[in-house]
Design an enzyme around this catalytic site. Structure first.
Site, short mmCIF file in Angstrom:
data_model
loop_
_atom_site.label_atom_id
_atom_site.label_comp_id
_atom_site.label_asym_id
_atom_site.label_seq_id
_atom_site.Cartn_x
_atom_site.Cartn_y
_atom_site.Cartn_z
N SER A 1 -3.27 5.86 12.12
CA SER A 1 -2.53 7.01 12.64
C SER A 1 -3.30 8.32 12.52
O SER A 1 -3.05 9.25 13.29
CB SER A 1 -1.18 7.13 11.94
OG SER A 1 -1.35 7.42 10.56
N GLU B 1 -2.18 9.70 2.06
CA GLU B 1 -2.50 8.29 2.25
C GLU B 1 -1.99 7.40 1.11
O GLU B 1 -2.07 6.18 1.22
CB GLU B 1 -4.01 8.11 2.41
CG GLU B 1 -4.55 8.67 3.71
CD GLU B 1 -3.90 8.00 4.92
OE1 GLU B 1 -3.96 6.76 5.04
OE2 GLU B 1 -3.31 8.73 5.73
N TYR C 1 4.92 5.12 14.49
CA TYR C 1 3.63 4.96 13.82
C TYR C 1 2.62 4.37 14.80
O TYR C 1 1.49 4.86 14.91
CB TYR C 1 3.77 4.07 12.58
CG TYR C 1 2.45 3.88 11.87
CD1 TYR C 1 1.98 4.86 11.00
CD2 TYR C 1 1.67 2.75 12.07
CE1 TYR C 1 0.75 4.70 10.36
CE2 TYR C 1 0.45 2.59 11.44
CZ TYR C 1 0.00 3.57 10.59
OH TYR C 1 -1.22 3.42 9.97
#
Length: 181
Positions: free
Chosen positions: A8, A79, A120
């Protein structure tokens, strides 16, 4: 420093929301890996992983970005570094710069039964398209089965970074591969 994005974060709008200094450098290839959506997320869906395959002919395509090293903690937090992803140095091949070392995030937890949520997958496709990855590679991402997010507010929030330039109108009722859900 160089950062290799293959999921992404290839979508510059998403990456800049996380790391304002991000600047696209070039596209790149990570050999010996394949793209999978098997990294468990807090929302119960699958996120991208450049899974090690051991086969040199397997490739994960993505983007090299330049980011300020001082912003690396922001990216680590976004992340989930240490919580399902680990930041690792990788050598990627580029047309513009040859082979370079870049940081990336590789999954440490896997669940092959997971599927990505529609928004996503949209981020991944938008990123891949924006950096002009090969149509066949983008088609392979589009073919990944996804689930329509039942949280319309979350979906709207995630896709709001693109303004009115939605690739699709409203929540999809199906993926390119068939029904989502």
């Amino acid at each position: 420093m160089h950062y290799f994005a293959y999921g992404s974060n290839m979508a510059i709008q998403r990456l800049k929301a996380r790391v304002p200094s991000a600047q696209f450098v070039c596209s790149a290839r990570l050999s010996g890996h394949i793209l999978k959506f098997h990294k468990p997320s807090k929302d119960g869906s699958g996120k991208c992983d450049a899974a090690h395959s051991g086969n040199a002919s397997d490739l994960v395509l993505g983007a090299v970005f330049s980011i300020l090293e001082s912003e690396l903690p922001l990216l680590d937090k976004a992340e989930g570094n240490g919580y399902g992803y680990e930041r690792k140095p990788v050598t990627v091949a580029t047309e513009a710069l040859g082979e370079i070392c870049a940081q990336t995030y590789l999954a440490t937890k896997f669940d092959p039964s997971l599927r990505p949520l529609d928004w996503y997958k949209e981020h991944v496709i938008r990123g891949a398209t924006s950096i002009a990855l090969p149509a066949s590679y983008i088609a392979s991402i589009e073919a990944v089965a996804c689930d329509v997010d039942t949280d319309a507010s979350r979906r709207a929030t995630e896709l709001a970074i693109y303004g009115s330039q939605f690739r699709r109108e409203g929540p999809p009722t199906s993926c390119a591969c068939g029904p989502c859900a």
